[in-house]
Design a protein around this motif. Sequence first.
Motif, PDB file in Angstrom:
ATOM      1  N   THR A 174       0.845  -1.191   0.000  1.00 35.41           N
ATOM      2  CA  THR A 174       0.000   0.000   0.000  1.00 35.41           C
ATOM      3  C   THR A 174       0.878   1.237   0.000  1.00 35.41           C
ATOM      4  O   THR A 174       2.104   1.148   0.081  1.00 35.41           O
ATOM      5  CB  THR A 174      -0.917   0.013   1.237  1.00 35.41           C
ATOM      6  OG1 THR A 174      -0.111  -0.097   2.427  1.00 35.41           O
ATOM      7  CG2 THR A 174      -1.884  -1.151   1.203  1.00 35.41           C
ATOM      8  N   SER A 175       0.250   2.404  -0.103  1.00 33.26           N
ATOM      9  CA  SER A 175       0.952   3.688  -0.092  1.00 33.26           C
ATOM     10  C   SER A 175       2.046   3.702  -1.158  1.00 33.26           C
ATOM     11  O   SER A 175       1.792   3.451  -2.326  1.00 33.26           O
ATOM     12  CB  SER A 175       1.525   3.956   1.310  1.00 33.26           C
ATOM     13  OG  SER A 175       2.064   5.254   1.387  1.00 33.26           O
ATOM     14  N   ALA A 205       2.104   0.750  -3.593  1.00 33.20           N
ATOM     15  CA  ALA A 205       0.914   0.392  -4.357  1.00 33.20           C
ATOM     16  C   ALA A 205       1.217   0.080  -5.833  1.00 33.20           C
ATOM     17  O   ALA A 205       0.680  -0.889  -6.376  1.00 33.20           O
ATOM     18  CB  ALA A 205      -0.143   1.480  -4.247  1.00 33.20           C
ATOM     19  N   PHE A 248      -1.396  -7.995   2.618  1.00 35.88           N
ATOM     20  CA  PHE A 248      -0.626  -6.754   2.649  1.00 35.88           C
ATOM     21  C   PHE A 248       0.176  -6.591   3.931  1.00 35.88           C
ATOM     22  O   PHE A 248       0.674  -5.515   4.237  1.00 35.88           O
ATOM     23  CB  PHE A 248      -1.534  -5.558   2.380  1.00 35.88           C
ATOM     24  CG  PHE A 248      -2.007  -5.503   0.951  1.00 35.88           C
ATOM     25  CD1 PHE A 248      -1.110  -5.299  -0.073  1.00 35.88           C
ATOM     26  CD2 PHE A 248      -3.340  -5.691   0.629  1.00 35.88           C
ATOM     27  CE1 PHE A 248      -1.525  -5.262  -1.394  1.00 35.88           C
ATOM     28  CE2 PHE A 248      -3.773  -5.664  -0.693  1.00 35.88           C
ATOM     29  CZ  PHE A 248      -2.857  -5.445  -1.708  1.00 35.88           C
ATOM     30  N   TYR A 272       2.795  -3.440   9.291  1.00 33.59           N
ATOM     31  CA  TYR A 272       3.296  -2.070   9.215  1.00 33.59           C
ATOM     32  C   TYR A 272       4.100  -1.785  10.476  1.00 33.59           C
ATOM     33  O   TYR A 272       3.616  -1.979  11.592  1.00 33.59           O
ATOM     34  CB  TYR A 272       2.152  -1.062   9.086  1.00 33.59           C
ATOM     35  CG  TYR A 272       2.581   0.344   9.473  1.00 33.59           C
ATOM     36  CD1 TYR A 272       3.647   0.957   8.821  1.00 33.59           C
ATOM     37  CD2 TYR A 272       1.953   1.022  10.510  1.00 33.59           C
ATOM     38  CE1 TYR A 272       4.071   2.222   9.197  1.00 33.59           C
ATOM     39  CE2 TYR A 272       2.356   2.290  10.877  1.00 33.59           C
ATOM     40  CZ  TYR A 272       3.425   2.888  10.223  1.00 33.59           C
ATOM     41  OH  TYR A 272       3.857   4.123  10.603  1.00 33.59           O
ATOM     42  N   CYS A 289      -2.316  -6.686   8.980  1.00 35.72           N
ATOM     43  CA  CYS A 289      -3.578  -6.982   8.304  1.00 35.72           C
ATOM     44  C   CYS A 289      -4.236  -8.192   8.950  1.00 35.72           C
ATOM     45  O   CYS A 289      -3.562  -9.162   9.304  1.00 35.72           O
ATOM     46  CB  CYS A 289      -3.334  -7.254   6.820  1.00 35.72           C
ATOM     47  SG  CYS A 289      -2.824  -5.802   5.892  1.00 35.72           S
ATOM     48  N   ASP A 303      -6.995  -6.954   2.089  1.00 38.81           N
ATOM     49  CA  ASP A 303      -7.446  -5.712   2.710  1.00 38.81           C
ATOM     50  C   ASP A 303      -6.223  -4.903   3.112  1.00 38.81           C
ATOM     51  O   ASP A 303      -5.405  -5.348   3.912  1.00 38.81           O
ATOM     52  CB  ASP A 303      -8.296  -6.045   3.943  1.00 38.81           C
ATOM     53  CG  ASP A 303      -9.024  -4.828   4.495  1.00 38.81           C
ATOM     54  OD1 ASP A 303      -8.595  -3.693   4.189  1.00 38.81           O
ATOM     55  OD2 ASP A 303     -10.002  -5.006   5.233  1.00 38.81           O
ATOM     56  N   GLY A 304      -6.096  -3.704   2.563  1.00 39.07           N
ATOM     57  CA  GLY A 304      -4.942  -2.857   2.854  1.00 39.07           C
ATOM     58  C   GLY A 304      -4.976  -2.209   4.219  1.00 39.07           C
ATOM     59  O   GLY A 304      -3.976  -1.632   4.660  1.00 39.07           O
ATOM     60  N   ARG A 305      -6.118  -2.277   4.908  1.00 35.11           N
ATOM     61  CA  ARG A 305      -6.187  -1.720   6.259  1.00 35.11           C
ATOM     62  C   ARG A 305      -5.376  -2.593   7.205  1.00 35.11           C
ATOM     63  O   ARG A 305      -5.358  -3.814   7.084  1.00 35.11           O
ATOM     64  CB  ARG A 305      -7.628  -1.668   6.753  1.00 35.11           C
ATOM     65  CG  ARG A 305      -8.568  -0.859   5.886  1.00 35.11           C
ATOM     66  CD  ARG A 305      -9.977  -0.952   6.447  1.00 35.11           C
ATOM     67  NE  ARG A 305     -10.398  -2.340   6.632  1.00 35.11           N
ATOM     68  CZ  ARG A 305     -11.491  -2.711   7.300  1.00 35.11           C
ATOM     69  NH1 ARG A 305     -12.253  -1.791   7.858  1.00 35.11           N
ATOM     70  NH2 ARG A 305     -11.810  -3.988   7.420  1.00 35.11           N
ATOM     71  N   GLN A 335      -3.602   3.221   7.940  1.00 28.16           N
ATOM     72  CA  GLN A 335      -2.747   3.067   6.769  1.00 28.16           C
ATOM     73  C   GLN A 335      -1.620   4.080   6.880  1.00 28.16           C
ATOM     74  O   GLN A 335      -1.820   5.210   7.344  1.00 28.16           O
ATOM     75  CB  GLN A 335      -3.531   3.290   5.466  1.00 28.16           C
ATOM     76  CG  GLN A 335      -4.451   2.143   5.098  1.00 28.16           C
ATOM     77  CD  GLN A 335      -5.103   2.332   3.745  1.00 28.16           C
ATOM     78  OE1 GLN A 335      -5.245   3.446   3.251  1.00 28.16           O
ATOM     79  NE2 GLN A 335      -5.516   1.243   3.126  1.00 28.16           N
TER      80      GLN A 335
END
Length: 563
Positions: A316-317, A320, A337, A340, A350, A355-357, A422
Motif C-alpha cells: 500500500t501507499s 501500491a 498486505f 506495518y 492486516c 485488505d490494505g487496512r 494506513q
Amino acid sequence: MKGLEKMMRDILTGVVIRAMTIKGHLDVRDMHRNAKKAGRVNEKLLFKILRRNKDCMYGRRYGFSDIRTVEEYRSRVPITTYSDYKDLIDKMVKDDEKGLITSLPLVGYGQSSGSVGTRKFIPITKDVLRIFTKYTVTRMMGIADDYMKKNGLGRLYPGRGMFTLPGFDDVLPNGLPCNNIVDASARRIGFLYPVILSVPFRKRLTGAEANFRYVNLRFALEDKNSMYIFSAFVKSYTDMIMYLQKHWETLVEDIENGTVSDLSGATPEARARILAATRPNPARAAELRAEFEKGFDETIAKRLWPHLCVISGIGTSTYAPFAELARKYSKDILFDFSIYGATEGLFAACDRIGDGRQLMLPDSCYYEFIPVDDESRIFSITELEVGRDYEIVITNQAGLYRYKCGDVITVVDHLYECPYIQFAYRKGQLINVLGEKTTEAHINALVERLSEQTGLSIMHWAAYVDYNSDPCSYVLLIENGKGEDMSVCSADADKLLDEINPRFAFYKALEEIGSLRIRNQRPGTHAEWAKQQISKGVSPEQVKPVRILDSDEKREFFLSRAD
C-alpha cells in the motif's frame, strides 16, 4: 536430495505448516480480542515496560518506579528522537555498557537506514522478536487459510515457501549481531527453515556469500509444491519476477544439470553448500522450460507453482504501484498486505486477505498520537478519529521511550476500540512551500491517476521544489521504463494535483506557486540508487523508494540523471 530424505522432509513440512496455520488463527484471534480492550491492553503494556526498566539509568533519571498514571508518564518523560539515544547506544555498541536505556538483556540490534540514509542501531530484546514473529508468517497463514475456507477454496496447502529477503550478517564491537529486524525475527525459527522454506539450509546465505535471488529461485523453482512467498515489501516479489524473466534459462540449466553457474555469484564455500543440496533434475527442468516458453503473463506464478496460495508483502501507499505490477503475474493467488512497522517496533498488521487496512497491535508498543493538524495535543489509542492523520509516538520493549518514529498514519476505520490505519507519509517527506502540505500520498495518488489516464506504467517517481523558478514550482521526475516523453503530461498532472490537494490549487491561483512540471528521469536511475546504497552497507530491504528529494545527496544524484 535422496528419495527417503525428501519424503521425510515433505512429511515434516506438512506437520509444521499445519501447526503454524493453527497458531496463525490463534494470533489473529488475539488481535481481535485485544481490539475489544485496546486501551487497557496498551496501558498495561506501558506499566510493564516501566516496571521492568525502573533500575536502568534512563529509568532512574525519570523516576519510572514512581509513575502511576499515563498523565504522570507524559509529564515526566520527554518526547524523544534517535539523537536523544545516540550517545548511549554508541556506548552500548562500542563498549558493551549495560543498563543504560533498558534493564533487559539484548539479543542484537536492528539496522535502520533512517529517513536520510544514516545508519541507526536499534536495540532488540526477546519481546520485540516475539511480537514480530507472532504477527508475520503465522498470521499470514491464518488469514489465508480462513479466506480459503470461507470462499470454498479448500484449505491452505501444507507446502514450503520462499522468504525473499537476503540473509544479512553484521557483528558489532560488543559481539551482538546486527541485521534487518524481519530477518532477525525470522531467525528465531531458523531451526525450521529446512521444512518451511524451499532453500534447505538452517542458516540462509548472505549477500556476501551468493546472490540471494539466485539462491531463492534455484531451490524454489525445483520445489513444485511451493505454497507461499513472504516478502517485507511486495517490491521484493516484483524484483524477483524481473530477475526471473532475465535469467530463467540459466536457472533451468542449473536445475537440469545439478550445477551452480556463475550467475549465483557464490563463493567456493557457498557453491559447495548449494551443490551438496542438489541433484540433476531434468524432469523438473523440462516442466519449467515449457512454462517459461509460454511467456510471462498473469498465469506465470501459478503455472510454475500450482499450489502457490498466498503472496505476502507491504503493498500500500508508496508500494501500491508494485502491488499492481505483482498482480499482473499472479492470477488466482491471494495477497496479504502484511504488517506495518519499523525497526523500532511493529505497529499494525492486516487481519484479512486482500485488505490494505492494518489493525493496530496494542500488545506490541505503547502508543501516543500527535494530530498533524494540531501538534499541541496528544491522544491515546482509543481516542483517534477516522479520516484524521497522526504522527506516531511509541514506547517500545527495548529501551525507546516516547519516541517519535517520524511516521504519519491515517485512521481509516475501527474494530471495537482499536483503529485500522494506513501509512500516510514520513514526517518531513512532503513538499510545503506556503502551508499547502503536499504529501507523498498526494503525489502517489496523482501518479496513479496519471497512469490510468495515459495507460503508461509509472513505477518510479520523485518530486522536489524548484526554488529558482518564479514563482517557485513543483517538479515531478518520472522514470518510465519504455522511455516515453512524460513531460507532455505536465498540464494533466498539474490539473490532477489541483483536485487532489485544493491547498496547492489555492496558492497557485494566487500565483504564489507555479504550475507543476514533469521532467523525464533516465531509465534505471532508481535501480542505480538502490545499488549505490547497498554498496554502502545498507540492507536491500532497507532501501526504500525515493519519493521526495529532501537531501543534497538525493538532489545531486537524481537531478544529474534527469532530462
